[in-house]
Scaffold this motif. Structure first.
Motif, PDB file in Angstrom:
ATOM      1  N   HIS A 308       1.626  -0.793   0.293  1.00  0.00           N
ATOM      2  CA  HIS A 308      -0.223  -0.239   0.048  1.00  0.00           C
ATOM      3  C   HIS A 308       0.968   1.547  -0.073  1.00  0.00           C
ATOM      4  O   HIS A 308       1.607   1.421   0.899  1.00  0.00           O
ATOM      5  CB  HIS A 308      -1.156   0.115   0.945  1.00  0.00           C
ATOM      6  N   LYS A 309       0.848   2.108  -1.039  1.00  0.00           N
ATOM      7  CA  LYS A 309       0.793   3.550  -0.367  1.00  0.00           C
ATOM      8  C   LYS A 309       0.638   4.395   0.909  1.00  0.00           C
ATOM      9  O   LYS A 309      -0.529   3.863   1.456  1.00  0.00           O
ATOM     10  CB  LYS A 309       0.404   4.650  -2.144  1.00  0.00           C
ATOM     11  N   SER A 310       1.166   5.225   1.020  1.00  0.00           N
ATOM     12  CA  SER A 310       1.052   5.458   1.948  1.00  0.00           C
ATOM     13  C   SER A 310       2.054   7.141   2.190  1.00  0.00           C
ATOM     14  O   SER A 310       2.668   7.518   1.358  1.00  0.00           O
ATOM     15  CB  SER A 310       2.233   4.818   3.880  1.00  0.00           C
ATOM     16  N   GLY A 311       1.714   7.796   3.442  1.00  0.00           N
ATOM     17  CA  GLY A 311       1.728   8.887   3.986  1.00  0.00           C
ATOM     18  C   GLY A 311       2.457   9.645   4.975  1.00  0.00           C
ATOM     19  O   GLY A 311       1.300   9.044   5.629  1.00  0.00           O
ATOM     20  N   ILE A 312       3.018  10.931   5.524  1.00  0.00           N
ATOM     21  CA  ILE A 312       3.400  10.804   6.954  1.00  0.00           C
ATOM     22  C   ILE A 312       2.576  12.498   7.186  1.00  0.00           C
ATOM     23  O   ILE A 312       2.714  13.457   6.636  1.00  0.00           O
ATOM     24  CB  ILE A 312       5.013  10.352   6.978  1.00  0.00           C
ATOM     25  N   ARG A 313       2.488  12.721   8.175  1.00  0.00           N
ATOM     26  CA  ARG A 313       1.684  13.750   8.510  1.00  0.00           C
ATOM     27  C   ARG A 313       2.243  13.793   9.987  1.00  0.00           C
ATOM     28  O   ARG A 313       2.425  13.497  11.025  1.00  0.00           O
ATOM     29  CB  ARG A 313       0.277  13.571   8.675  1.00  0.00           C
ATOM     30  N   VAL A 334       1.144   7.567  10.023  1.00  0.00           N
ATOM     31  CA  VAL A 334       0.991   6.894   8.805  1.00  0.00           C
ATOM     32  C   VAL A 334      -0.154   6.460   7.872  1.00  0.00           C
ATOM     33  O   VAL A 334      -1.011   5.995   8.628  1.00  0.00           O
ATOM     34  CB  VAL A 334       2.308   5.988   8.398  1.00  0.00           C
ATOM     35  N   LEU A 335      -0.396   7.060   7.670  1.00  0.00           N
ATOM     36  CA  LEU A 335      -2.147   6.994   6.597  1.00  0.00           C
ATOM     37  C   LEU A 335      -1.864   6.464   4.845  1.00  0.00           C
ATOM     38  O   LEU A 335      -0.994   6.846   4.128  1.00  0.00           O
ATOM     39  CB  LEU A 335      -2.505   8.286   5.841  1.00  0.00           C
ATOM     40  N   PHE A 336      -2.308   5.426   5.073  1.00  0.00           N
ATOM     41  CA  PHE A 336      -2.278   3.901   4.343  1.00  0.00           C
ATOM     42  C   PHE A 336      -3.427   4.484   3.650  1.00  0.00           C
ATOM     43  O   PHE A 336      -4.717   5.187   3.781  1.00  0.00           O
ATOM     44  CB  PHE A 336      -2.049   3.477   4.777  1.00  0.00           C
ATOM     45  N   SER A 337      -3.096   4.542   1.893  1.00  0.00           N
ATOM     46  CA  SER A 337      -4.051   4.367   0.993  1.00  0.00           C
ATOM     47  C   SER A 337      -4.708   3.356   1.103  1.00  0.00           C
ATOM     48  O   SER A 337      -5.090   2.011   1.937  1.00  0.00           O
ATOM     49  CB  SER A 337      -3.621   4.090  -0.546  1.00  0.00           C
ATOM     50  N   SER A 338      -6.870   3.332   1.351  1.00  0.00           N
ATOM     51  CA  SER A 338      -7.557   2.246   1.458  1.00  0.00           C
ATOM     52  C   SER A 338      -7.184   1.270   0.707  1.00  0.00           C
ATOM     53  O   SER A 338      -7.663  -0.678   0.467  1.00  0.00           O
ATOM     54  CB  SER A 338      -9.096   2.386   0.809  1.00  0.00           C
ATOM     55  N   GLN A 339      -6.581   0.732  -0.898  1.00  0.00           N
ATOM     56  CA  GLN A 339      -6.999  -0.157  -1.391  1.00  0.00           C
ATOM     57  C   GLN A 339      -5.135  -0.083  -1.800  1.00  0.00           C
ATOM     58  O   GLN A 339      -4.358   0.833  -1.652  1.00  0.00           O
ATOM     59  CB  GLN A 339      -7.605  -0.495  -2.841  1.00  0.00           C
ATOM     60  N   ALA A 340      -4.453  -1.471  -2.820  1.00  0.00           N
ATOM     61  CA  ALA A 340      -3.298  -1.753  -2.886  1.00  0.00           C
ATOM     62  C   ALA A 340      -3.099  -1.550  -4.236  1.00  0.00           C
ATOM     63  O   ALA A 340      -3.723  -0.685  -4.468  1.00  0.00           O
ATOM     64  CB  ALA A 340      -3.424  -3.441  -2.842  1.00  0.00           C
ATOM     65  N   TYR A 341      -1.296  -0.551  -4.367  1.00  0.00           N
ATOM     66  CA  TYR A 341      -1.450  -0.152  -4.778  1.00  0.00           C
ATOM     67  C   TYR A 341      -0.372  -0.667  -6.011  1.00  0.00           C
ATOM     68  O   TYR A 341      -0.147  -1.499  -6.047  1.00  0.00           O
ATOM     69  CB  TYR A 341      -0.191   0.928  -4.925  1.00  0.00           C
ATOM     70  N   VAL A 354      -8.495  10.001 -10.111  1.00  0.00           N
ATOM     71  CA  VAL A 354      -7.137   9.700  -9.855  1.00  0.00           C
ATOM     72  C   VAL A 354      -7.669   7.931  -9.022  1.00  0.00           C
ATOM     73  O   VAL A 354      -8.656   8.066  -8.387  1.00  0.00           O
ATOM     74  CB  VAL A 354      -6.320  10.106  -8.205  1.00  0.00           C
ATOM     75  N   ALA A 355      -6.831   7.325  -9.875  1.00  0.00           N
ATOM     76  CA  ALA A 355      -7.625   5.854  -9.134  1.00  0.00           C
ATOM     77  C   ALA A 355      -7.295   5.933  -7.702  1.00  0.00           C
ATOM     78  O   ALA A 355      -6.251   6.431  -6.836  1.00  0.00           O
ATOM     79  CB  ALA A 355      -6.423   4.713 -10.045  1.00  0.00           C
ATOM     80  N   VAL A 356      -7.955   4.973  -7.832  1.00  0.00           N
ATOM     81  CA  VAL A 356      -8.381   4.493  -5.596  1.00  0.00           C
ATOM     82  C   VAL A 356      -6.866   3.407  -5.660  1.00  0.00           C
ATOM     83  O   VAL A 356      -6.565   2.690  -6.275  1.00  0.00           O
ATOM     84  CB  VAL A 356      -8.853   3.671  -5.737  1.00  0.00           C
ATOM     85  N   GLY A 357      -6.275   3.647  -4.320  1.00  0.00           N
ATOM     86  CA  GLY A 357      -5.338   3.222  -4.167  1.00  0.00           C
ATOM     87  C   GLY A 357      -3.482   4.145  -4.446  1.00  0.00           C
ATOM     88  O   GLY A 357      -2.678   3.795  -3.750  1.00  0.00           O
ATOM     89  N   HIS A 358      -3.600   5.039  -5.220  1.00  0.00           N
ATOM     90  CA  HIS A 358      -2.695   6.531  -5.828  1.00  0.00           C
ATOM     91  C   HIS A 358      -3.055   7.573  -4.613  1.00  0.00           C
ATOM     92  O   HIS A 358      -2.776   8.753  -4.589  1.00  0.00           O
ATOM     93  CB  HIS A 358      -2.621   6.616  -7.064  1.00  0.00           C
ATOM     94  N   VAL A 359      -3.995   7.737  -3.411  1.00  0.00           N
ATOM     95  CA  VAL A 359      -3.857   9.021  -3.119  1.00  0.00           C
ATOM     96  C   VAL A 359      -3.931   8.561  -1.970  1.00  0.00           C
ATOM     97  O   VAL A 359      -4.885   7.516  -1.136  1.00  0.00           O
ATOM     98  CB  VAL A 359      -5.051   9.806  -3.347  1.00  0.00           C
ATOM     99  N   THR A 360      -3.096   9.121  -0.248  1.00  0.00           N
ATOM    100  CA  THR A 360      -3.581   8.624   0.990  1.00  0.00           C
ATOM    101  C   THR A 360      -3.536   9.768   1.990  1.00  0.00           C
ATOM    102  O   THR A 360      -3.972   9.545   2.859  1.00  0.00           O
ATOM    103  CB  THR A 360      -1.504   8.514   1.486  1.00  0.00           C
ATOM    104  N   ASN A 361      -4.659  10.690   1.622  1.00  0.00           N
ATOM    105  CA  ASN A 361      -5.860  11.175   2.035  1.00  0.00           C
ATOM    106  C   ASN A 361      -6.114  11.281   3.013  1.00  0.00           C
ATOM    107  O   ASN A 361      -7.128   9.837   2.164  1.00  0.00           O
ATOM    108  CB  ASN A 361      -6.113  12.327   1.307  1.00  0.00           C
ATOM    109  N   ALA A 363      -9.315  11.688   4.450  1.00  0.00           N
ATOM    110  CA  ALA A 363     -10.357  12.345   3.282  1.00  0.00           C
ATOM    111  C   ALA A 363     -11.216  11.346   2.635  1.00  0.00           C
ATOM    112  O   ALA A 363     -12.343  10.577   2.503  1.00  0.00           O
ATOM    113  CB  ALA A 363     -10.760  13.593   3.097  1.00  0.00           C
ATOM    114  N   GLN A 364      -9.778  10.809   1.894  1.00  0.00           N
ATOM    115  CA  GLN A 364     -10.517   9.945   0.800  1.00  0.00           C
ATOM    116  C   GLN A 364      -9.969   8.382   0.964  1.00  0.00           C
ATOM    117  O   GLN A 364     -10.641   7.061   0.059  1.00  0.00           O
ATOM    118  CB  GLN A 364      -9.497  10.205  -0.577  1.00  0.00           C
ATOM    119  N   ASN A 365      -9.766   8.176   2.428  1.00  0.00           N
ATOM    120  CA  ASN A 365      -9.496   6.966   2.925  1.00  0.00           C
ATOM    121  C   ASN A 365     -10.218   6.283   4.971  1.00  0.00           C
ATOM    122  O   ASN A 365      -9.142   6.099   4.858  1.00  0.00           O
ATOM    123  CB  ASN A 365      -7.699   6.494   2.599  1.00  0.00           C
TER     124      ASN A 365
END
Length: 702
Positions: A308-313, A334-341, A354-361, A363-365
């Motif tokens: 999964h793709k992830s982002g750091i806050r 560490v926020l993860f996308s809800s679907q696999a990359y 944007v396809a699901v799995g490519h955004v880690t915000n 609010a979208q996950n």
């Protein structure tokens, strides 16, 4: 006749909509008004208390929860939180909880359930000591009166606004800014620059492809290799996927178009030619279309965790600009996308969504996987995580430093007093496979909401955010920060002459004169005539405290109190109990009393509006001593190694205090080490004489 009589009767008066009050608040309202009216007659000119009581009765908010200091849970300062403008449930407001723990009393801010919007904090500047409000609203409260605190730092919108982030970083660091953020352009101002950049990249790509074709033509063909008995090398999977990838897939230069909306709304991910065309298309606001404000190159090699793709806050607290002070907290999410990359599938559809799995915000996950930074450390290992955290901290420091020129310019334009502003930032990073953190955006009002479907994950999120908020309240010294403000206002209210303007402090004196005039003449300042007004119990400066605020000036204030008492005794006046200046000032006889009161008022005003080096360094020392989980970013500021602009001048105008900050921090560390050793040797003695030791430490620092 009956109909005629009924028609002549006045129509019933419409009752205005008012927020629902809890029974305890409703029952307390009459008593609060009586006590405020009584306090208004004590000491002369208690108009501020009357105004506060009248406002509470008029609005029906009832947030002045207690009436006197003798009642349970009386506080030491008043705060206003604009709850309607924040995300999340008001009952779970972490800032409000932390302020209650620090002794605060919520004066205003209409709840979200209120049927009417009600006033905002900046519209009631006399009713609070601390205003917690979104940055755009908090800016309207500036300038504030001495000792008030507002949750905004002027000039930081130069990095919190998406359109300005890349511009501010490039102004400070030139092309080196693109080592902090992906290649980014502000729209529509830099549309032409973006187009030139894309053309240059495509030209380099065509030249490279031509060189590769020439090289391949010179090599033996596959058929010749088979005839010569040479084994054919298999094609690499990545190379094969890149050659077969259709438009809009990984391997092609993609750009993320962003609007000014929050919560990941309005994102489009397109190839460069289509992105340029889309950005140049005029948007019709009548159709609800939002213009794009930023074009950012897509990071195509993200670090994947469990596929999964992830982002750091991370959270950064900015507390001052002369010298520049900022702190990053050790907590984070560490926020993860809800679907696999899926690198083989397209990252966007034909429309650019944007396809699901490519955004880690988040609010979208919503209700997706969330880690703490400690969980990320356990996954990466200590060595890799420490390397990543050093890079994250350095990027945070570079971003805050880049905004310094705007901070100083805007604070001067708004007339913001030193020590009256702070701001909490939320920085979002995307980590690539090389463990390089790419800054995606800076949020000026980071979400502190706690909401997750998984109870264990929600508890973890609450622990991370609540711990950070408590440390923020402690670093800002909320518990006793406002005691000098009430002591100063009490002196002004009882008729002491305002301090004369001195060199380098004319603005401070003018602010003091303005507050003095408003307090004595119109009662606009919210000055509390007694320690129980508005439910806030305030101590005189002679009262010793445990926080670092008292370390810097409690001894001086106590000495001034004693001097005022001695002067009053010599003039025949009887000082108040505890050495307070209230008795001498109330009597108002003798030149010694006036001089001592003016001296005390000047010292209190310097503490409220720190301008001298001694006062400023005392504040810095207190912040460092109460930082908790906040780690200072000052050692990481690019001082001395700042990037140069094209004309060879420094892009960041550092002041002398900024250059002295590293030495100051070393002194504080040595002082803390000595204090720790002394505490280990003589704990009992330190407990008995703690207040005197703090004053001596502040005196030696000065």
């Amino acid at each position: 006749q009956q109909q005629q009589q009924q028609s002549q009767q006045p129509a019933p008066r419409a009752q205005p909509l008012r927020p629902h009050l809890r029974p305890s608040e409703t029952s307390m309202a009459p008593k609060r008004r009586r006590l405020s009216a009584a306090a208004a007659g004590d000491g002369g000119g208690g108009n501020s208390s009357t105004a506060a009581a009248t406002w509470c009765g008029r609005s029906g908010v009832g947030f002045t929860q207690k009436a006197t200091s003798e009642e349970k849970n009386s506080g030491s300062f008043r705060f206003w939180t604009d709850a309607r403008r924040f995300k999340g449930s008001e009952q779970k407001c972490l800032v409000q909880e932390a302020l209650f723990e620090a002794g605060g009393v919520r004066i205003g801010g209409y709840p979200k359930a209120s049927p009417v919007a009600g006033p905002l904090g900046y519209q009631r500047p006399d009713d609070w000591d601390l205003l917690w409000s979104p940055a755009r609203l908090a800016l309207r409260a500036l300038p504030v009166k001495p000792g008030q605190l507002v949750s905004v730092m002027p000039g930081l919108m130069s990095v919190t606004r998406k359109r300005m982030l890349s511009v501010t970083l490039r102004d400070a660091y030139g092309v080196a800014a693109f080592s902090i953020i992906p290649c980014t352009f502000s729209l529509p101002d830099e549309l032409g620059v973006w187009e030139s950049h894309v053309a240059a990249v495509q030209a380099r790509a065509r030249a490279q492809a031509s060189a590769e074709r020439t090289l391949m033509e010179q090599l033996p063909t596959q058929q010749q290799q088979q005839q010569q008995g040479t084994q054919v090398q298999p094609q690499e999977p990545e190379q094969a996927r890149a050659e077969q990838a259709p438009a809009g897939q990984v391997g092609e230069q993609l750009w993320m178009l962003k609007t000014a909306q929050h919560l990941a709304k309005g994102l489009r991910l397109l190839p460069a030619p289509r992105g340029l065309q889309e950005a140049a298309t005029k948007k019709l606001r009548s159709r609800g279309e939002k213009p794009y404000v930023q074009a950012q190159e897509y990071v195509s090699n993200p670090l994947l965790i469990n596929g999964h793709k992830s982002g750091i806050r991370v959270w950064v607290l900015v507390t001052g600009y002369d010298p520049l002070r900022a702190y990053v907290h050790s907590n984070g999410l560490v926020l993860f996308s809800s679907q696999a990359y899926d690198a083989d599938a397209g990252v966007c559809n034909d429309a650019g969504d944007v396809a699901v799995g490519h955004v880690t915000n988040y609010a979208q996950n919503q209700h997706g996987s969330v880690w703490s930074l400690e969980q990320l450390r356990a996954h990466l290992g200590n060595e890799r995580f420490d390397s990543l955290w050093r890079r994250v901290s350095a990027s945070c420091a570079a971003v805050v430093a880049a905004a310094l020129p705007n901070m100083r310019a805007e604070a001067t334009a708004l007339g913001a007093l030193p020590g009256s502003t702070f701001e909490l930032l939320g920085l979002d990073f995307l980590v690539d496979t090389d463990l390089h953190p790419w800054l995606l955006e800076v949020n000026g009002t980071p979400s502190l909401a706690v909401d997750h479907a998984d109870a264990s994950v929600e508890a973890m999120i609450r622990e991370q955010k609540a711990g950070m908020v408590r440390d923020m309240v402690a670093l800002l010294r909320m518990r006793d920060r406002f005691s000098p403000r009430y002591s100063w206002m009490r002196i002004v209210k009882r008729g002491a002459a305002p301090p004369a303007a001195t060199s380098g402090a004319e603005a401070t004196a003018r602010a003091g004169n303005r507050s003095s005039d408003e307090s004595v003449d119109g009662g606009k300042d919210g000055v509390l005539g007694s320690s129980g007004d508005n439910g806030v119990a305030h101590e005189n400066t002679s009262t010793s405290g445990s926080a670092a605020t008292d370390d810097s000036s409690a001894a001086e204030c106590a000495a001034a109190n004693n001097a005022a008492g001695a002067a009053a005794a010599g003039a025949g006046a009887v000082p108040a109990a505890g050495g307070s200046v209230a008795g001498p000032l109330a009597a108002g006889t003798g030149r010694g009393v006036t001089a001592a009161a003016a001296n005390l008022q000047t010292r209190l005003l310097e503490q409220l509006v720190p301008r001298s080096d001694a006062s400023v360094w005392a504040v810095v020392q207190q912040e460092l001593q109460h930082a908790g989980g906040f780690q200072p970013l000052m050692p990481l500021f690019p001082i001395g190694r700042s990037a140069l602009v094209s004309d060879g001048s420094f892009a960041i105008p550092w002041h002398a205090r900024d250059l002295e900050m590293p030495a100051m921090m070393r002194r504080v560390r040595r002082k803390q080490a000595r204090a720790g050793q002394a505490g280990g040797r003589g704990g009992a003695a330190a407990t008995q004489h703690g207040s005197g030791g703090g004053a001596n430490a502040a005196a030696s620092l000065s």
